[in-house]
Structures are given as C-alpha cells and as structure tokens.
Write an enzyme that holds these catalytic residues in place. Structure first.
Site, PDB file in Angstrom:
ATOM      1  N   ASP A   1      34.821 -33.588  22.783  1.00  0.00           N
ATOM      2  CA  ASP A   1      35.372 -33.331  24.238  1.00  0.00           C
ATOM      3  C   ASP A   1      35.193 -32.039  24.665  1.00  0.00           C
ATOM      4  O   ASP A   1      35.099 -31.390  23.480  1.00  0.00           O
ATOM      5  CB  ASP A   1      36.566 -34.109  24.266  1.00  0.00           C
ATOM      6  CG  ASP A   1      37.203 -34.524  25.755  1.00  0.00           C
ATOM      7  OD1 ASP A   1      37.867 -35.032  26.073  1.00  0.00           O
ATOM      8  OD2 ASP A   1      36.165 -33.844  26.706  1.00  0.00           O
TER       9      ASP A   1
HETATM   10  C1  GLC Z   1      37.107 -33.663  29.902  1.00  0.00           C
HETATM   11  C2  GLC Z   1      37.477 -35.049  29.531  1.00  0.00           C
HETATM   12  C3  GLC Z   1      36.452 -35.927  29.274  1.00  0.00           C
HETATM   13  C4  GLC Z   1      35.168 -35.668  30.048  1.00  0.00           C
HETATM   14  C5  GLC Z   1      34.591 -34.399  29.744  1.00  0.00           C
HETATM   15  C6  GLC Z   1      33.469 -33.932  30.231  1.00  0.00           C
HETATM   16  O1  GLC Z   1      37.834 -32.751  29.371  1.00  0.00           O
HETATM   17  O2  GLC Z   1      38.480 -35.051  28.546  1.00  0.00           O
HETATM   18  O3  GLC Z   1      36.967 -37.301  29.689  1.00  0.00           O
HETATM   19  O4  GLC Z   1      34.178 -36.602  29.741  1.00  0.00           O
HETATM   20  O5  GLC Z   1      35.802 -33.227  29.677  1.00  0.00           O
HETATM   21  O6  GLC Z   1      33.773 -33.510  31.765  1.00  0.00           O
END
Ligand code: GLC
Length: 736
Positions: free
Chosen positions: A263
């Site tokens: 993430d």
């Molecule tokens: C964010 C979220 C995740 C998302 C990613 C890209 O922090 O936790 O769900 O897909 O970043 O935007």
C-alpha cells in the site's frame, strides 16, 4: 509474448532495469494535479531511474496515458510498457453505490455486473489495473473505511469478492473491456484497535483465518491478478514485511503467484513501525516478504541495487518479482498493444451510456435499506399530498462517496430532481433547513478543508419549519459529509453533525409525520433520528442515480429490498458489534436484575438494527422449513427447503437468510454464522420454495489443534429475514 520471450527479456535486463519494474510512482510526479491518495513524499528519483519505473498511479485520461506511455517506453532500454493503475472503487464515471451499500443488496452477481461496467469504462480510458475490491471484514463503525467493504460477514464478503474480481477481469484481462483487479488490504486491515485508521490489529490466528481471511482467499481463488498489502501489523509484524503472511500463507499455502503491491508508502513505513532501521532494511524486509512493487516511495528504487551488491539479498528475489510484473503486463497484452485497445475505444459511446445509468439506478434501488416503516407511512401516495423535503441532502449532488475520483456532481441526480421526475399530483416543497457540517468541527478531505457556502442558518430553519407546518408528510434528507468516511476518516462520535440533529428536533415539533433518509458511509448512531421518524431509509452514498432510486422507492415505483450488511449500533459504546458473536459463559438472559451477566448497565447488547435487517413494503410468511434428512455426513449433504409466501398486497423481494450454529466445539462457536442467502422476488400471494444445501464443508473451522475441519455433533439451521431470527431446525454431523 511467450514465457520464453519473457525469460529472455528478463535475462537481457540490467539489475537497475529490473528494479525499475518494481517501482510504482504517484501520478503527481508526472502530472500536475493528479489525485493524491497518500502522503506526498520527497521521491528523490533521478531522470534515469524515473523512466525505468514499471507503473504509475491516478493518471486518469487516455490522452495523457498515451503520451506518458510513449515517452517512458521510448526512454526504456527494452521499451517495456508501464502499468496505469487507479482506485476505481465504485465506478468510473457511471458511479454506483459505495461497496458497503452494495453489500446491503445481498446481490453479489449485480456487483459483478457493476465491476464489469466499471472495467469497461476504465479500460476505454486507458487504465490497466483497479485497486478494487476491498474485502476487509469490518465490525467497527468508527473506522471510516467500512464504506469500502461489503460488510461484517465472512461468507457475504467472500461471495462479493469472487463476483467483483470476475466482473473486472472477465475471461481474459487482455480483453478491451477488462482490467486487472487488485484485492486489498491484505490482511485484516478492517480490525484496527479503537476503529482508528492505520492502527494496530490484534487478532488470534484462528479469528484471522476463520473470519477475516476467507474473502481474500475467495478473490485469489477467483483469479485476482494483484494483492495489496495492508498498513496494519499482524501479530505485531507489519503486513508489508510479514513473511509468514505474504510468503508462507498467501503464496505457499494459497498458491497465489500474481503481483503483490504494497500500500502507499507501506514499505517506507516499516521504519516508523519500528521494525526497520532504515530504508535499506525496509527494502530487505519487503522483498523477502515477497512484495513485488513499492507503491509511491523510492525505497526499492534507491536500495535494492545496493542490497544485491552488498550480498544482503539474492538477485533472484528481484528476478522473481520482476517476472511477476512482466507476466501481468503480458497477460494484459501490453507488449503487443501498450494502450490495451483504448486507442480504438469510443468513450462517448461507453461512458455514462443509458445502460450504465440504468445499472447504477438498479444497484442504488437494491442497496437502500428500509430500516423502519411505522404505520406503513411509506410508500407515499402520488396524489393529493403536501410533502416537504427538508435537509442538506435534498438537493445535494455529491452522492457518490469520498473514493469516487471521477464522480461528478453534474452527472448526479439529486433527491429533488428524482422527486420532480416522478409522475405525481402532489405539492412538493424543498428546503435545505441547515448546514451539512458543524462549523465547530472543520473537516479535511483528500483535497484540503471541506467548506460550505455561507448561509443564514436562522433563515434556513425558518423556511423549513414553515414548509413542514403545511405538510402532510416531511421527508428529511440528512447525512454525513462524504469525507466523514473513507481513508483516514475515523470518527469517535458516529452521530450526524449537530446542525442536522437540531433541525430534525425543530421539525418534529411541528410535524410528527417524518420520513428520514440518511446518506452515510458507515452505520451511524441514529437513535435521535429514529425516535423522531415514522420511517427511516439508509441510503448510504448511492451514486449518480441516487436521487432517482430514492424517489422511486419513496413513491413505490421500486420496492425496497436492501438488508444490512453491517449492524447499526445502538450507540458508539457498543462498537465493535457484530451478529456472529459468542455466547460467553454469562449469556445475557434478558433479566437486568441479575447483575452478573455479560451486559451493560446502561445500553442493550443488541444493536439498534441487526445484520441482515431490512423491510419491504409487503410481508413475507415463512410457511415451512424442512430438512431432507437430519444427519449430515461427509459426502452426504442434506437439503433445507424454505417455503415463503408473499402475504401482502404488493410485490416484493425477500432476502432469505440461512445461518448455522454449531452447538459445541473444541473452541467456542459463534451463535450464528451466515452460510447462505437468496433474493426471492414474489408477487402478492405468490409462494416459492428456496433450497439450501448443508454439507460438511460449511461446518468446518479452525479447531483447537489448529487443524481445519468440522466436528461431529449437534447444529441448528436458522432461517429468516435477518440475523435475529430464532426459527430453526436441528441436525447433526456424524461419521459416514
Ligand atoms: C491508499 C489506500 C489504498 C489505495 C492506495 C492507492 O493509501 O490505502 O486503498 O488503493 O493508497 O491510492
């Protein structure tokens, strides 16, 4: 490309090039104004390694995607196409209800169709990967990201995970109408202590395996191409550096060989979590855990080469991850067509087409939950009434939730517009009544502080009260702001903002015929709303067709069929609250005079509205519940038949629910566990039989010795219209 071609390509690549493929950069590094969905870290890329990157995030128009793809491929030594990824969570431009609302439809197949529609619009605009579905099990309404999940139930989430992955990916992700799906957040991100986002998760391995993991497993079994790690720790090891979870369980035990992406900044955050001394150690932990791609930080880009050169990691770890990413690009057909057919797409015919709008409306109608309907105040008559629509959501157009990057107010039908589109001979008035937000509590969303037009609150209230006095019925349209939920949207108080709570009190003083519709990203504490309303509809954030769907439900042109996928707590003090709890040794008998029981002194144990709850405009009678046999054996399942009849005057849809209880186990067993459900449409007077198969597989759990199996003994099979049902039949599981 063939597998041999890929192997040859990998062999021809330098270490630096291979590492580049393991890097995803945020779109804002390339595109000013690109959506930011995480912290904007100093990325420290050089011109050289920037062009080597394997993917980027949140570039949302094909023209720019094409320009960037052409530019980066031209600079790439081997001209390897980039992956273009984005969070298209509940629709591209044809935005449908938030996932928690979809969960309330109990219609996973419909969500599969929605995902396919979303993929079609996303792919036509050049996207290759969507970071969806999010299948985190959620039991804590304080956590803002409950809006992204399909709810508190293991089985329900697994069914939605399977259908949504299949919807996005179709039969072949190189198809022009498919995208690669990414299931997230692995794992158990939905259980943060205190409901506070990014917080610690403390679960036993048994709870993790039996309650939280099945939905991710269902996505993997459905062929999901990507998995995203979660921010939280599992057993005090951050998921992104957790080899036991990512390699031993996800890859070895489940056989997942797709791409694992961190993430946002989660690799870098191994340092702040206190398990990595510096970026070098963070990179080492993550690559050893099998994380293939670093989302939006330069940790891999700046450390992996040195780690290999210093002998701290084997180059084969880089090769494995790079090959998985090349394979994903190959499955998408990007080596043959770096634009994934988008160049040929006619977006004007695809995006927001009538069929897509109709599907959004159907999903919104199925996801609204009628929580209460005293004296059948609903549906409203279409003739001769004076109806006052009052509240900040009467003419609001931001009905698509905080995670909808491409949702547009101009695409969205408000409640007012939906009501005006109904063919009726009523007098309808409309009044905002109050601000949506409480000025004392500034709200910061993804794009800075959320503000409202300055209004004369007294004038708003006076206008609303005058209209309410004249009305036969008042329809209140109240709700959270979209930014009250979603990522980093945790709340310690889950009531509506104070101006709205004040408004309904004032309106209730002049009119007691109140129907309240709430717009929200989480279950709320609605006791104050509930006691002042004859009817309450939970509309969640229903998407661009929300106004039409709600108007059709209000006036009976559509039948309410939603059932809660997440309990509405009586109050914040109950949270986390979920139906599949355990009896404890002191199960509350209901006798409050007996102090020494598992109960509160000041609130009930039961939520205000339970999982599975939802009303129709008609009534269903469960005529009979019969078993084909009362003994289940391995390989010899039994069938449970439920005959239901629509004994009301209107057609309707019942969601027949099957819950199983294991009366004794080597570990404690939940009082109920959903094991089957079916939406059944019945005309007035019509009856149907719904059949469920009960087999040994559905009775299995992680036993005291950690083996996964069922245990012989007595069981109840409950059947009904929500998780509070007591209607059950008994059966046993015995050896063959
Ligand atoms: C964010 C979220 C995740 C998302 C990613 C890209 O922090 O936790 O769900 O897909 O970043 O935007």
């Amino acid at each position: 490309m063939t597998r041999e071609d890929l192997t040859k390509l990998l062999a021809d690549m330098t270490l630096s090039e291979k590492i580049g493929q393991l890097v995803q950069i945020p779109g804002f590094l390339i595109e000013k104004g690109s959506v930011l969905t995480g912290p904007a870290l100093e990325m420290g890329f050089t011109e050289e390694n920037l062009y080597n990157v394997g993917a980027t995030l949140s570039i949302l128009s094909f023209d720019r995607i094409k320009e960037i793809q052409d530019e980066f491929m031209a600079h790439q030594p081997h001209h390897i196409p980039m992956l273009f990824m984005a969070d298209i969570i509940n629709g591209y431009r044809s935005v449908f209800p938030i996932p928690l609302a979809q969960g309330c439809s109990f219609d996973p197949e419909l969500s599969g169709e929605l995902a396919a529609m979303s993929a079609k619009e996303s792919a036509a605009n050049g996207l290759h990967v969507t970071f969806s579905p999010m299948v985190d099990l959620v039991r804590d309404a304080r956590w803002g990201r409950v809006m992204e999940s399909t709810g508190e139930d293991t089985y329900l989430n697994a069914r939605f995970a399977e259908e949504i992955v299949k919807g996005y990916q179709g039969n072949d992700i190189s198809d022009a109408q498919s995208v690669a799906a990414c299931v997230k957040h692995f794992a158990a991100y939905g259980a943060p202590e205190g409901g506070r986002d990014y917080n610690t998760v403390e679960l036993s391995e048994r709870t993790l395996r039996d309650d939280y993991l099945p939905a991710y497993h269902a996505a993997v079994d459905a062929g999901v191409e990507m998995v995203m790690t979660s921010f939280n720790t599992i057993d005090r090891i951050p998921a992104t550096g957790n080899e036991a979870i990512m390699r031993k369980l996800l890859r070895d035990e489940w056989g997942f060989n797709g791409t694992l992406i961190s993430d946002w900044a989660a690799i870098n955050e191994l340092i702040t979590n206190g398990v990595a001394e510096d970026e070098m150690e963070a990179a080492e932990l993550a690559i050893r855990a099998g994380v293939d791609m670093d989302m939006c930080t330069p940790v891999y880009a700046s450390c992996l080469q040195k780690l290999v050169e210093e002998g701290r990691i084997e180059e084969r770890l880089i090769d494995e991850s790079c090959m998985r990413i090349l394979e994903l690009k190959n499955k998408l057909g990007l080596f043959e067509d770096p634009y994934h057919h988008a160049q040929e797409a006619d977006v004007t015919k695809v995006v927001l087409c009538d069929a897509h709008r109709a599907l959004c409306r159907k999903a919104a109608e199925e996801s609204v939950v009628l929580l209460k309907n005293k004296k059948d105040i609903l549906p409203l008559s279409k003739v001769g009434m004076n109806i006052a629509f009052i509240g900040p959501y009467v003419d609001a157009h931001r009905l698509y939730g905080v995670w909808s990057m491409l949702g547009r107010e101009e695409d969205t039908v408000s409640v007012k517009e939906g009501v005006e589109a109904i063919d009726q001979e009523n007098t309808c008035t409309f009044s905002k009544g109050c601000r949506l937000l409480d000025p004392k509590f500034p709200l910061y969303g993804f794009r800075g502080q959320e503000t409202e037009e300055d209004t004369d609150d007294e004038e708003l209230l006076l206008d609303a009260v005058i209209k309410a006095k004249k009305a036969d019925v008042v329809v209140m349209c109240l709700g959270e702001h979209p930014c009250h939920s979603g990522e980093a949207g945790s709340r310690g108080n889950i009531r509506l903002p104070k101006p709205q709570r004040k408004l309904i009190k004032e309106i209730a003083k002049v009119n007691s015929n109140i129907v309240t519709i709430i717009f929200h990203g989480r279950p709320l504490d609605i006791r104050g709303i509930d006691k002042r309303s004859r009817a309450v509809m939970a509309a969640w954030f229903p998407g661009i067709e929300g106004g039409n769907a709600i108007a059709r439900l209000l006036f009976g042109d559509a039948e309410p069929s939603g059932r809660l996928a997440m309990s509405f707590p009586y109050s914040i003090g109950q949270v986390p609250v979920h139906y599949d709890c355990f009896t404890t040794g002191r199960e509350f008998s209901g006798d409050v005079t007996n102090r020494f029981q598992s109960k509160y002194l000041d609130i009930p144990n039961q939520p205000l509205y339970a999982f599975g709850h939802g009303l129709s405009y008609t009534t269903f009678d469960y005529v009979s519940v019969t078993l084909s046999n009362d003994v289940v054996r391995d390989g010899a399942p039994i069938t449970l038949d439920v005959k239901i009849k629509n004994i009301g005057k209107r057609a309707g849809v019942e969601v027949v629910q099957l819950y199983i209880r294991d009366l004794k186990g080597s570990v404690v067993r939940p009082v109920k566990k959903l094991k089957g459900f079916e939406r059944v449409a019945l005309e007035s007077g019509e009856e149907k039989t719904v059949s469920f198969v009960i087999d040994k597989e559905m009775l299995k759990f992680t036993r005291a010795d950690m083996s996964y199996d069922a245990e012989n003994g007595a069981f109840y099979a409950y059947v009904g219209s929500n998780s509070r049902t007591e209607r059950h039949v008994s059966f046993t599981l015995a050896d063959s």
